[in-house]
Enzyme design. Structure first.
Site, PDB file in Angstrom:
ATOM      1  N   LYS A  40       0.846  -1.207   0.000  1.00 16.14           N
ATOM      2  CA  LYS A  40       0.000   0.000   0.000  1.00 16.14           C
ATOM      3  C   LYS A  40       0.879   1.254   0.000  1.00 16.14           C
ATOM      4  O   LYS A  40       0.608   2.216  -0.711  1.00 16.14           O
ATOM      5  CB  LYS A  40      -0.890   0.010   1.239  1.00 16.14           C
ATOM      6  CG  LYS A  40      -1.574   1.341   1.515  1.00 16.14           C
ATOM      7  CD  LYS A  40      -2.434   1.304   2.768  1.00 16.14           C
ATOM      8  CE  LYS A  40      -1.645   1.546   4.010  1.00 16.14           C
ATOM      9  NZ  LYS A  40      -1.316   2.957   4.293  1.00 16.14           N
ATOM     10  N   ARG A 114      -3.582  10.851   2.982  1.00 14.82           N
ATOM     11  CA  ARG A 114      -2.520  11.861   3.107  1.00 14.82           C
ATOM     12  C   ARG A 114      -1.761  12.001   1.787  1.00 14.82           C
ATOM     13  O   ARG A 114      -0.907  12.863   1.640  1.00 14.82           O
ATOM     14  CB  ARG A 114      -1.525  11.462   4.205  1.00 14.82           C
ATOM     15  CG  ARG A 114      -2.060  11.676   5.595  1.00 14.82           C
ATOM     16  CD  ARG A 114      -1.094  11.144   6.617  1.00 14.82           C
ATOM     17  NE  ARG A 114       0.232  11.755   6.534  1.00 14.82           N
ATOM     18  CZ  ARG A 114       0.550  12.944   7.024  1.00 14.82           C
ATOM     19  NH1 ARG A 114      -0.401  13.697   7.547  1.00 14.82           N
ATOM     20  NH2 ARG A 114       1.778  13.413   6.966  1.00 14.82           N
ATOM     21  N   CYS A 138      -4.978   8.113   9.146  1.00 14.61           N
ATOM     22  CA  CYS A 138      -5.364   7.557  10.454  1.00 14.61           C
ATOM     23  C   CYS A 138      -5.047   8.578  11.550  1.00 14.61           C
ATOM     24  O   CYS A 138      -4.021   9.249  11.513  1.00 14.61           O
ATOM     25  CB  CYS A 138      -4.581   6.281  10.730  1.00 14.61           C
ATOM     26  SG  CYS A 138      -5.108   4.928   9.676  1.00 14.61           S
ATOM     27  N   VAL A 350       7.825   6.607  16.790  1.00 18.17           N
ATOM     28  CA  VAL A 350       7.577   7.232  15.486  1.00 18.17           C
ATOM     29  C   VAL A 350       6.359   8.142  15.536  1.00 18.17           C
ATOM     30  O   VAL A 350       6.377   9.265  15.034  1.00 18.17           O
ATOM     31  CB  VAL A 350       7.410   6.159  14.381  1.00 18.17           C
ATOM     32  CG1 VAL A 350       7.092   6.804  13.045  1.00 18.17           C
ATOM     33  CG2 VAL A 350       8.673   5.302  14.295  1.00 18.17           C
TER      34      VAL A 350
HETATM   35  C1  EPZ Z   1       4.208   6.650   6.200  1.00 17.64           C
HETATM   36  O1  EPZ Z   1       3.477   7.695   6.801  1.00 17.64           O
HETATM   37  C2  EPZ Z   1       3.250   5.474   6.127  1.00 17.64           C
HETATM   38  N1  EPZ Z   1       2.058   5.850   5.359  1.00 17.64           N
HETATM   39  C3  EPZ Z   1       2.823   5.062   7.535  1.00 17.64           C
HETATM   40  O2  EPZ Z   1       2.002   3.916   7.431  1.00 17.64           O
HETATM   41  C4  EPZ Z   1       4.078   4.684   8.321  1.00 17.64           C
HETATM   42  O3  EPZ Z   1       3.703   4.323   9.633  1.00 17.64           O
HETATM   43  C5  EPZ Z   1       5.033   5.878   8.340  1.00 17.64           C
HETATM   44  O4  EPZ Z   1       5.341   6.271   6.992  1.00 17.64           O
HETATM   45  C6  EPZ Z   1       6.329   5.553   9.053  1.00 17.64           C
HETATM   46  O5  EPZ Z   1       6.942   4.453   8.447  1.00 17.64           O
HETATM   47  C7  EPZ Z   1       2.146   5.874   4.005  1.00 17.64           C
HETATM   48  O6  EPZ Z   1       3.186   5.621   3.425  1.00 17.64           O
HETATM   49  C8  EPZ Z   1       0.882   6.238   3.271  1.00 17.64           C
HETATM   50  P1  EPZ Z   1       6.335   9.973   8.342  1.00 17.64           P
HETATM   51  P2  EPZ Z   1       4.079   9.200   6.778  1.00 17.64           P
HETATM   52  O7  EPZ Z   1       6.315  11.220   7.538  1.00 17.64           O
HETATM   53  O8  EPZ Z   1       4.887   9.394   5.559  1.00 17.64           O
HETATM   54  C9  EPZ Z   1       6.496  13.344  11.639  1.00 17.64           C
HETATM   55  C10 EPZ Z   1       0.027   2.659   7.672  1.00 17.64           C
HETATM   56  O9  EPZ Z   1      -0.651   2.198   8.595  1.00 17.64           O
HETATM   57  N2  EPZ Z   1       6.340  14.337  10.558  1.00 17.64           N
HETATM   58  O10 EPZ Z   1       7.500   9.035   8.227  1.00 17.64           O
HETATM   59  O11 EPZ Z   1       2.962  10.128   7.037  1.00 17.64           O
HETATM   60  C11 EPZ Z   1       5.215  12.556  11.863  1.00 17.64           C
HETATM   61  O12 EPZ Z   1       4.306  13.281  12.657  1.00 17.64           O
HETATM   62  C12 EPZ Z   1       0.605   4.058   7.787  1.00 17.64           C
HETATM   63  O13 EPZ Z   1       0.289   2.075   6.582  1.00 17.64           O
HETATM   64  C13 EPZ Z   1       6.411  15.684  10.863  1.00 17.64           C
HETATM   65  O14 EPZ Z   1       6.609  16.059  12.008  1.00 17.64           O
HETATM   66  O15 EPZ Z   1       5.027   9.130   8.066  1.00 17.64           O
HETATM   67  C14 EPZ Z   1       5.710  11.320  12.552  1.00 17.64           C
HETATM   68  O16 EPZ Z   1       5.920  11.599  13.928  1.00 17.64           O
HETATM   69  C15 EPZ Z   1       0.412   4.658   9.172  1.00 17.64           C
HETATM   70  N3  EPZ Z   1       6.248  16.596   9.864  1.00 17.64           N
HETATM   71  C16 EPZ Z   1       7.080  11.100  11.897  1.00 17.64           C
HETATM   72  O17 EPZ Z   1       7.445  12.333  11.271  1.00 17.64           O
HETATM   73  C17 EPZ Z   1       6.036  16.214   8.565  1.00 17.64           C
HETATM   74  O18 EPZ Z   1       5.915  17.091   7.669  1.00 17.64           O
HETATM   75  C18 EPZ Z   1       7.045   9.995  10.840  1.00 17.64           C
HETATM   76  O19 EPZ Z   1       6.099  10.350   9.872  1.00 17.64           O
HETATM   77  C19 EPZ Z   1       5.966  14.832   8.264  1.00 17.64           C
HETATM   78  C20 EPZ Z   1       6.125  13.913   9.277  1.00 17.64           C
END
Ligand code: EPZ
Length: 456
Positions: A40, A114, A138, A350
């Protein structure tokens, strides 16, 4: 072992995406075989990458999940032509007529995704402008996009925040940038990749995420004509090129789904062969799975995960970015930890609020205490900030059936596992959320011998 019949697959495709509540009679081991499809968290981004090409792209191994349908709808409102290819799971995307979409249309299709934020770079390159509605996803924390907006400004985009969303423009085009991410964000890394490939000049990204899904997106971009190198210190360099072609690519399998079914096999004391699961993408998960007391057999086509018949052991897990223990793997595993003999700890580093799902498990009899402290050796961004991001799971406990509601995607799968493990009957409502990321999960449950009825 069961195999997935075509009629069962069709049935699952129908019920798996529309049913809202199921009644499960727990206590039966899940035994059988399921097949993974494309990940996904790669497929949805690969679909967006097609916008960058000056010809059609062919994506294979596409799962029938609602997140894919959402992104397909978003592409189509932007004038990208999408159609099924001759193979099962094949999607052909033609971006030649890409155009600015109406805000209402984007909003109507964005739904709980997102992914719209990743349209920015490609649309700025193709059209010079982009509009992003307020994002969903989510509810597992604030889910900010500050890294994304900073990245786009670094490339020269003008970002205007509107009441209804964000409008971006790039009147002078986009130029390569030197970007350093404060955290190895998957989404922000993808934002850089999808923007830098056609930006003028060199982009250097440090602090990048390097998940297998990121590497597969890089494979796709290289096939399109991009020039990208990945150093061992999380530095990715991209040399902008004047044009990109379409791609033909088979998406890597969904390791998050594999981990979910592995956890289900452990918690229900069963055995599940997961076709498409790969050891090199699940190394850390396999170590933990074995420490808890599960075992696995690996062959060239997949992995069989099974309960050994021995009692389960408690473990200490700290989620992390790849190659650490993925945050998406902990929710389904917590149910098995509730059955382990002793005290386990999950330190979620995370996302700040990813234990909402444990409320239902406690209602069913689990002993889980969610704490504000960082209970682990890792430095964490959430310590001293009042986020309940460490869980203490005491076992063994016996789960009893209850009426529970799915809170989010991975927590929802954890609820399914809890109901399948519990003694007696449970109803699990709002299961439509699970169809966002788990293709034909109803059919798979049938094939694995689960005892349930659908309450559509
Ligand atoms: C991706 O989300 C995945 N979703 C998530 O899977 C996954 O858990 C996550 O990566 C971590 O591996 C998709 O790929 C669609 P991040 P993403 O940016 O990209 C902070 C599932 O169930 N952050 O790596 O949104 C954020 O708040 C989903 O399949 C900022 O602060 O995750 C978090 O604490 C859930 N500012 C951390 O970084 C930003 O601009 C990691 O988020 C972006 C992120």
């Amino acid at each position: 072992m069961n195999t997935l019949g075509q009629d069962a697959k069709n049935h699952g495709a129908a019920v798996g995406l529309s049913v809202d509540r199921i009644t499960i009679n727990g206590g039966k081991p899940l035994i059988g075989r399921i097949e993974l499809r494309g990940a996904k968290n790669l497929v949805t981004k690969a679909m967006v990458a097609a916008i960058l090409g000056d010809g059609p792209s062919v994506l294979k191994n596409v799962p029938n999940i609602s997140d894919v349908r959402i992104v397909r709808g978003l592409l189509e409102v932007h004038g990208v032509h999408a159609k099924e290819g001759p193979e099962d799971g094949e999607l052909i995307l033609d971006p030649s007529a890409v155009e600015t979409a109406h805000m209402a249309d984007i909003d109507a299709h964005a739904g709980s995704s997102r992914i719209p934020i990743l349209f920015c770079g490609p649309l700025l390159h193709r059209l010079g402008e982009a509009f992003i509605p307020d994002l969903g996803g989510c509810r597992i924390g604030d889910r900010p996009i500050d890294f994304h907006l900073d990245v786009l400004r670094n490339f020269g985009a003008i970002v205007d925040k509107l009441p209804s969303g964000i409008r971006m423009s790039a009147p002078h085009g986009l130029r390569g940038a030197k970007v350093s991410l404060p955290y190895p964000s998957v989404g922000a890394t993808e934002q850089v990749l999808l923007t830098a490939v056609l930006a003028e000049g060199l982009t250097e990204l440090s602090g990048a995420a390097i998940e297998p899904e990121i590497m597969d997106l890089i494979n796709i971009l290289q096939k399109m004509g991009a020039v990208i190198t990945v150093a061992t210190d999380r530095v990715i360099r991209i040399e902008g090129v004047p044009r990109l072609g379409g791609y033909t690519h088979r998406a890597l399998s969904d390791r998050n789904e594999a981990a979910s079914w592995a956890a289900a096999a452990l918690a229900t004391e069963g055995s599940i062969y997961v076709g498409g699961a790969r050891q090199d993408e699940m190394l850390t998960f396999l170590n933990v799975f074995r420490k808890v007391g599960g075992d696995f057999e690996i062959n060239d086509e997949g992995i069989r995960f099974f309960h050994t018949g021995e009692p389960l052991h408690p473990v200490i897990i700290e989620t992390d970015v790849h190659p650490g223990f993925m945050t998406d793997w902990q929710q389904p595993l917590v149910v098995a930890l509730a059955k382990a003999r002793g005290v386990s700890i999950v330190h979620e580093t995370v996302y700040e609020q990813r234990f909402g799902f444990v409320d239902a498990l406690v209602e069913m009899g689990a002993s889980i205490d969610v704490r504000k402290e960082c209970l682990g050796g890792m430095r964490c961004r959430f310590g001293q900030r009042n986020f309940h991001h460490s869980a203490v799971i005491s076992g063994p406990t016996t789960l009893r059936g209850a009426d529970i509601e799915v809170p989010d995607l991975r927590g929802g799968f954890s609820h399914l596992i809890a109901a399948l493990t519990a003694e007696g009957r449970s109803t699990v409502s709002n299961v439509g959320i699970i169809a966002r990321g788990y293709e034909n999960f109803i059919t798979k449950l049938q094939l694995l011998g689960a005892d349930f009825t659908l309450d559509a």
